[in-house]
Design a protein around this motif. Structure first.
Motif, PDB file in Angstrom:
ATOM      1  N   GLY A  23       0.808  -1.220   0.000  1.00  0.00           N
ATOM      2  CA  GLY A  23       0.000   0.000   0.000  1.00  0.00           C
ATOM      3  C   GLY A  23       0.838   1.265   0.000  1.00  0.00           C
ATOM      4  N   HIS A  24       2.150   1.136   0.288  1.00  0.00           N
ATOM      5  CA  HIS A  24       3.047   2.299   0.320  1.00  0.00           C
ATOM      6  C   HIS A  24       4.062   2.231  -0.829  1.00  0.00           C
ATOM      7  CE1 HIS A  24       1.482   3.086   4.361  1.00  0.00           C
ATOM      8  NE2 HIS A  24       1.658   1.794   4.609  1.00  0.00           N
ATOM      9  N   ARG A  25       3.670   1.606  -1.901  1.00  0.00           N
ATOM     10  CA  ARG A  25       4.588   1.355  -3.002  1.00  0.00           C
ATOM     11  C   ARG A  25       5.169   2.640  -3.593  1.00  0.00           C
ATOM     12  NH1 ARG A  25       3.288  -2.904  -7.892  1.00  0.00           N
ATOM     13  NH2 ARG A  25       5.312  -2.763  -8.925  1.00  0.00           N
ATOM     14  N   ASP A  26       4.359   3.693  -3.676  1.00  0.00           N
ATOM     15  CA  ASP A  26       4.816   4.938  -4.294  1.00  0.00           C
ATOM     16  C   ASP A  26       5.981   5.565  -3.545  1.00  0.00           C
ATOM     17  OD1 ASP A  26       2.872   4.654  -6.193  1.00  0.00           O
ATOM     18  OD2 ASP A  26       1.425   5.983  -5.213  1.00  0.00           O
ATOM     19  N   GLY A  27       6.088   5.288  -2.262  1.00  0.00           N
ATOM     20  CA  GLY A  27       7.165   5.869  -1.472  1.00  0.00           C
ATOM     21  C   GLY A  27       8.424   5.028  -1.411  1.00  0.00           C
ATOM     22  N   LEU A  28       8.453   3.936  -2.184  1.00  0.00           N
ATOM     23  CA  LEU A  28       9.595   3.017  -2.138  1.00  0.00           C
ATOM     24  C   LEU A  28      10.398   3.010  -3.433  1.00  0.00           C
ATOM     25  CD1 LEU A  28       7.847   0.030  -0.317  1.00  0.00           C
ATOM     26  CD2 LEU A  28       9.503   1.613   0.662  1.00  0.00           C
ATOM     27  N   GLY A  29      10.303   4.092  -4.181  1.00  0.00           N
ATOM     28  CA  GLY A  29      11.044   4.167  -5.440  1.00  0.00           C
ATOM     29  C   GLY A  29      12.553   4.151  -5.245  1.00  0.00           C
ATOM     30  N   TRP A  30      13.010   4.524  -4.049  1.00  0.00           N
ATOM     31  CA  TRP A  30      14.445   4.568  -3.766  1.00  0.00           C
ATOM     32  C   TRP A  30      15.097   3.192  -3.723  1.00  0.00           C
ATOM     33  CZ3 TRP A  30      15.587   1.855   0.638  1.00  0.00           C
ATOM     34  CH2 TRP A  30      14.540   1.647   1.532  1.00  0.00           C
ATOM     35  N   GLY A 184       7.426  -8.960  -3.470  1.00  0.00           N
ATOM     36  CA  GLY A 184       6.242  -8.728  -2.643  1.00  0.00           C
ATOM     37  C   GLY A 184       5.428  -7.540  -3.101  1.00  0.00           C
ATOM     38  N   LEU A 185       6.108  -6.464  -3.492  1.00  0.00           N
ATOM     39  CA  LEU A 185       5.417  -5.272  -3.978  1.00  0.00           C
ATOM     40  C   LEU A 185       4.692  -5.544  -5.282  1.00  0.00           C
ATOM     41  CD1 LEU A 185       8.123  -2.503  -3.303  1.00  0.00           C
ATOM     42  CD2 LEU A 185       5.950  -2.804  -2.093  1.00  0.00           C
ATOM     43  N   ASP A 186       5.315  -6.377  -6.143  1.00  0.00           N
ATOM     44  CA  ASP A 186       4.712  -6.690  -7.436  1.00  0.00           C
ATOM     45  C   ASP A 186       3.387  -7.430  -7.265  1.00  0.00           C
ATOM     46  OD1 ASP A 186       5.065  -6.875 -10.467  1.00  0.00           O
ATOM     47  OD2 ASP A 186       4.821  -8.982  -9.929  1.00  0.00           O
ATOM     48  N   GLY A 187       3.366  -8.414  -6.389  1.00  0.00           N
ATOM     49  CA  GLY A 187       2.129  -9.108  -6.053  1.00  0.00           C
ATOM     50  C   GLY A 187       1.608 -10.077  -7.083  1.00  0.00           C
ATOM     51  N   THR A 188       2.375 -10.324  -8.170  1.00  0.00           N
ATOM     52  CA  THR A 188       1.883 -11.226  -9.219  1.00  0.00           C
ATOM     53  C   THR A 188       2.699 -12.510  -9.309  1.00  0.00           C
ATOM     54  OG1 THR A 188       3.280 -10.172 -10.902  1.00  0.00           O
ATOM     55  CG2 THR A 188       1.073  -9.245 -10.578  1.00  0.00           C
ATOM     56  N   VAL A 189       3.673 -12.672  -8.416  1.00  0.00           N
ATOM     57  CA  VAL A 189       4.587 -13.806  -8.518  1.00  0.00           C
ATOM     58  C   VAL A 189       3.851 -15.139  -8.409  1.00  0.00           C
ATOM     59  CG1 VAL A 189       6.553 -14.951  -7.456  1.00  0.00           C
ATOM     60  CG2 VAL A 189       6.499 -12.474  -7.620  1.00  0.00           C
TER      61      VAL A 189
END
Length: 333
Positions: A23-30, A184-189
């Motif tokens: 849910g916080h994916r946008d803030g993990l671009g780093w 995990g962020l991708d969610g399609t594995v």
């Protein structure tokens, strides 16, 4: 086996963290920048380790050519075997099953292809930059290892080897955490794995076939007998194990060739995974490194393709690693 459990466990931990942070994916671009920096440092350290190793640098002018030719053949045959298998399984160059396999319409198939092409275009400049950074890091590392490390640790190379090995392991663990987070962020594995199913095992199987075929042809051309050639190829990039088994059997020259070949396979994979991902196909990158597809080269595969392709890479690396201590003794007799 301990390292395998460690790497798998760390990746799973990263996956759990990533799934909870979805849910916080946008803030993990780093995280992508951290991975790139970590890969560069890891490759630099590997270059230093190779440059400081007299067995590698001292044999480049004699048995190096044989190792180079075998490496070239095994990697080309492995890529070709995966390419043909992927086509037969109706998987596109981006690692996606054909839409007809899921009874989708032709229009949705075109949409998926357009999306994949768009993704590829967006990543193109980044992959080129990454390739350049890897080449520079390897070259710089080998120069530092040859001209600096040898002098500083002239009387205690074992100490440097120990520190470098620990540094590489720590770097791998850091990278694998971020690989797991990306998965995990991708969610399609899990969904992609279910779609491909047992067919995922076809790729390491054809890598074995392609590697042994390439090694058998090229090794005999370079003066090794067929048994030696196949044993060299059956190392699948595991340069700390296969050469020792071959040497124990009394094949000194073949052991030296195996050592350099396996080092080259890992190194060339690090250099060319981004290029193969761009020009040939995503899944093809997973067969290039052999056993290293589950550790050293896994972050580079994931960075050069997509997070779900890392599943193919890890599975392939695990299976090939298990086969090395089985196939090499059987072949060398």
């Amino acid at each position: 086996m301990v390292d395998l459990i460690l790497y798998l466990g760390i990746t799973v931990v990263g996956y759990v963290l990533g799934s909870r942070l979805r849910g916080h994916r946008d803030g993990l671009g780093w995280t992508g920048k951290v991975q790139t920096a970590a890969i560069t440092c890891l490759v630099l350290l590997m270059g230093m380790r190779m440059g400081s190793n007299e067995e590698i640098t001292g044999n480049l002018s004699t048995i190096g050519l044989s190792a180079f030719v075998i490496t070239l053949f095994t990697m080309i045959f492995s890529i070709g075997a995966i390419f043909l298998t992927r086509k037969l399984m109706r998987i596109d160059r981006y690692g996606r099953l054909a839409a007809a396999d899921d009874m989708k319409s032709a229009s949705s198939d075109e949409s998926a292809e357009t999306e994949a092409s768009s993704e590829e275009s967006e990543n193109k400049s980044g992959l080129n930059l990454m390739t350049v950074m890897i080449v520079i890091a390897v070259a710089a590392g080998m120069l530092i290892g040859y001209f600096v490390i040898r002098r500083v640790f002239a009387d205690n190379m074992e100490s440097f080897e120990s520190m470098a090995g620990l540094g590489i392991k720590i770097g791998l663990c850091l990278l694998l955490i971020f690989v797991g987070i990306d998965l995990g962020l991708d969610g399609t594995v899990i969904e992609n794995f279910r779609r491909v199913g047992i067919r995922i095992l076809a790729f390491p199987a054809v890598v074995v076939i392609g590697t042994l075929l390439g090694a058998g042809i090229s090794g005999t051309l370079m003066g090794l007998n067929l048994r030696e050639s196949l044993a060299v190829g059956a190392g699948f990039g595991w340069y700390t194990l296969a050469p020792g088994i071959i040497m124990e059997a009394g094949y000194i020259t073949a052991s030296a060739v195996a050592f350099l070949h396996n080092v080259m396979r890992e190194l060339f994979s690090i250099l060319f995974i981004p290029l193969v991902a761009q020009k040939i196909g995503y899944i093809e990158t997973t067969g290039m490194p052999g056993a290293a597809a589950m550790d050293v080269c896994l972050p580079i595969v994931e960075k050069s393709t997509r997070s779900d392709i890392a599943v193919y890479s890890f599975v392939s690396g695990v299976i090939l690693s298990i086969l090395v201590p089985v196939l090499v003794p059987v072949i060398i007799g």
